[in-house]
Design a protein around this motif. Structure first.
Motif, PDB file in Angstrom:
ATOM      1  N   TYR A   1       0.839  -1.192   0.000  1.00 49.46           N
ATOM      2  CA  TYR A   1       0.000   0.000   0.000  1.00 49.46           C
ATOM      3  C   TYR A   1       0.880   1.249   0.000  1.00 49.46           C
ATOM      4  O   TYR A   1       1.940   1.262   0.615  1.00 49.46           O
ATOM      5  CB  TYR A   1      -0.891   0.022   1.245  1.00 49.46           C
ATOM      6  CG  TYR A   1      -1.899  -1.097   1.278  1.00 49.46           C
ATOM      7  CD1 TYR A   1      -3.176  -0.929   0.753  1.00 49.46           C
ATOM      8  CD2 TYR A   1      -1.565  -2.325   1.840  1.00 49.46           C
ATOM      9  CE1 TYR A   1      -4.097  -1.958   0.784  1.00 49.46           C
ATOM     10  CE2 TYR A   1      -2.489  -3.369   1.873  1.00 49.46           C
ATOM     11  CZ  TYR A   1      -3.749  -3.174   1.340  1.00 49.46           C
ATOM     12  OH  TYR A   1      -4.667  -4.191   1.374  1.00 49.46           O
ATOM     13  N   LEU A   2       0.382   2.294  -0.651  1.00 46.51           N
ATOM     14  CA  LEU A   2       1.075   3.574  -0.675  1.00 46.51           C
ATOM     15  C   LEU A   2       0.173   4.630  -0.056  1.00 46.51           C
ATOM     16  O   LEU A   2      -0.999   4.738  -0.417  1.00 46.51           O
ATOM     17  CB  LEU A   2       1.420   3.984  -2.109  1.00 46.51           C
ATOM     18  CG  LEU A   2       2.214   2.980  -2.942  1.00 46.51           C
ATOM     19  CD1 LEU A   2       2.488   3.555  -4.332  1.00 46.51           C
ATOM     20  CD2 LEU A   2       3.497   2.588  -2.251  1.00 46.51           C
ATOM     21  N   SER A   3       0.717   5.383   0.876  1.00 44.50           N
ATOM     22  CA  SER A   3      -0.020   6.458   1.525  1.00 44.50           C
ATOM     23  C   SER A   3       0.568   7.787   1.061  1.00 44.50           C
ATOM     24  O   SER A   3       1.773   8.008   1.191  1.00 44.50           O
ATOM     25  CB  SER A   3       0.068   6.307   3.050  1.00 44.50           C
ATOM     26  OG  SER A   3      -0.717   7.277   3.678  1.00 44.50           O
ATOM     27  N   PHE A   4      -0.289   8.638   0.523  1.00 45.07           N
ATOM     28  CA  PHE A   4       0.172   9.875  -0.102  1.00 45.07           C
ATOM     29  C   PHE A   4      -0.115  11.095   0.749  1.00 45.07           C
ATOM     30  O   PHE A   4      -1.211  11.269   1.267  1.00 45.07           O
ATOM     31  CB  PHE A   4      -0.485  10.041  -1.477  1.00 45.07           C
ATOM     32  CG  PHE A   4      -0.065   8.985  -2.448  1.00 45.07           C
ATOM     33  CD1 PHE A   4       1.097   9.131  -3.182  1.00 45.07           C
ATOM     34  CD2 PHE A   4      -0.801   7.829  -2.596  1.00 45.07           C
ATOM     35  CE1 PHE A   4       1.510   8.148  -4.069  1.00 45.07           C
ATOM     36  CE2 PHE A   4      -0.405   6.838  -3.471  1.00 45.07           C
ATOM     37  CZ  PHE A   4       0.748   6.995  -4.210  1.00 45.07           C
ATOM     38  N   SER A   5       0.892  11.946   0.831  1.00 47.08           N
ATOM     39  CA  SER A   5       0.756  13.243   1.480  1.00 47.08           C
ATOM     40  C   SER A   5       0.557  14.291   0.387  1.00 47.08           C
ATOM     41  O   SER A   5       0.366  13.952  -0.784  1.00 47.08           O
ATOM     42  CB  SER A   5       2.023  13.540   2.288  1.00 47.08           C
ATOM     43  OG  SER A   5       3.114  13.710   1.396  1.00 47.08           O
ATOM     44  N   GLY A   6       0.661  15.546   0.768  1.00 44.54           N
ATOM     45  CA  GLY A   6       0.498  16.635  -0.186  1.00 44.54           C
ATOM     46  C   GLY A   6       1.522  16.659  -1.305  1.00 44.54           C
ATOM     47  O   GLY A   6       1.313  17.323  -2.316  1.00 44.54           O
ATOM     48  N   THR A   7       2.613  15.913  -1.162  1.00 47.89           N
ATOM     49  CA  THR A   7       3.645  15.923  -2.211  1.00 47.89           C
ATOM     50  C   THR A   7       3.133  15.390  -3.543  1.00 47.89           C
ATOM     51  O   THR A   7       3.703  15.703  -4.579  1.00 47.89           O
ATOM     52  CB  THR A   7       4.890  15.128  -1.779  1.00 47.89           C
ATOM     53  OG1 THR A   7       4.524  13.773  -1.529  1.00 47.89           O
ATOM     54  CG2 THR A   7       5.529  15.732  -0.542  1.00 47.89           C
ATOM     55  N   VAL A   8       2.056  14.615  -3.513  1.00 50.98           N
ATOM     56  CA  VAL A   8       1.487  14.114  -4.765  1.00 50.98           C
ATOM     57  C   VAL A   8       0.955  15.269  -5.621  1.00 50.98           C
ATOM     58  O   VAL A   8       0.811  15.133  -6.832  1.00 50.98           O
ATOM     59  CB  VAL A   8       0.393  13.047  -4.490  1.00 50.98           C
ATOM     60  CG1 VAL A   8      -0.864  13.669  -3.921  1.00 50.98           C
ATOM     61  CG2 VAL A   8       0.091  12.226  -5.727  1.00 50.98           C
TER      62      VAL A   8
END
Length: 110
Positions: free
Chosen positions: A27-34
């Motif tokens: 799983y990948l958890s995304f912050s605002g950097t996306v």
């Protein structure tokens, strides 16, 4: 040898790492950097693993999404991260929000 449910917190990898995550069911958890202009590899990783393997997070107080990059991050900014991911998948924000909520519940058993 990885745990059954492996999560990459504040994912910042490239597409090659995204392929590895996909192949392993991670799983990948995304912050605002996306949402940052130059982070095509992060966005491509989201596409590669698919909507059922992504989550969102604030990583507060850091990694604030656009258009507030540089300010202190907080949970109320999650919609901006969701919007960036909705653009990746060409889906409505509400659909991406529902999918990431389902994934989060699956991963954490809530």
């Amino acid at each position: 040898g990885s745990p059954e449910r492996t999560v990459f917190h504040s994912y910042s990898g490239d597409a090659e790492m995204g392929e590895i995550a996909r192949d392993n069911g991670w799983y990948l958890s995304f912050s605002g950097t996306v949402s940052y202009k130059g982070n095509d590899g992060i966005r491509e990783s989201a596409r590669l693993v698919g909507l059922d393997r992504i989550m969102v997070e604030t990583d507060a107080p850091y990694l604030t999404p656009m258009p507030y990059r540089g300010r202190t991050n907080a949970p109320y900014m999650i919609p901006y991260t969701l919007t960036a991911l909705a653009d990746v998948f060409d889906l409505p924000v509400a659909e991406v929000a529902r999918a990431t909520r389902r994934t989060t519940r699956t991963v954490y058993g809530v």
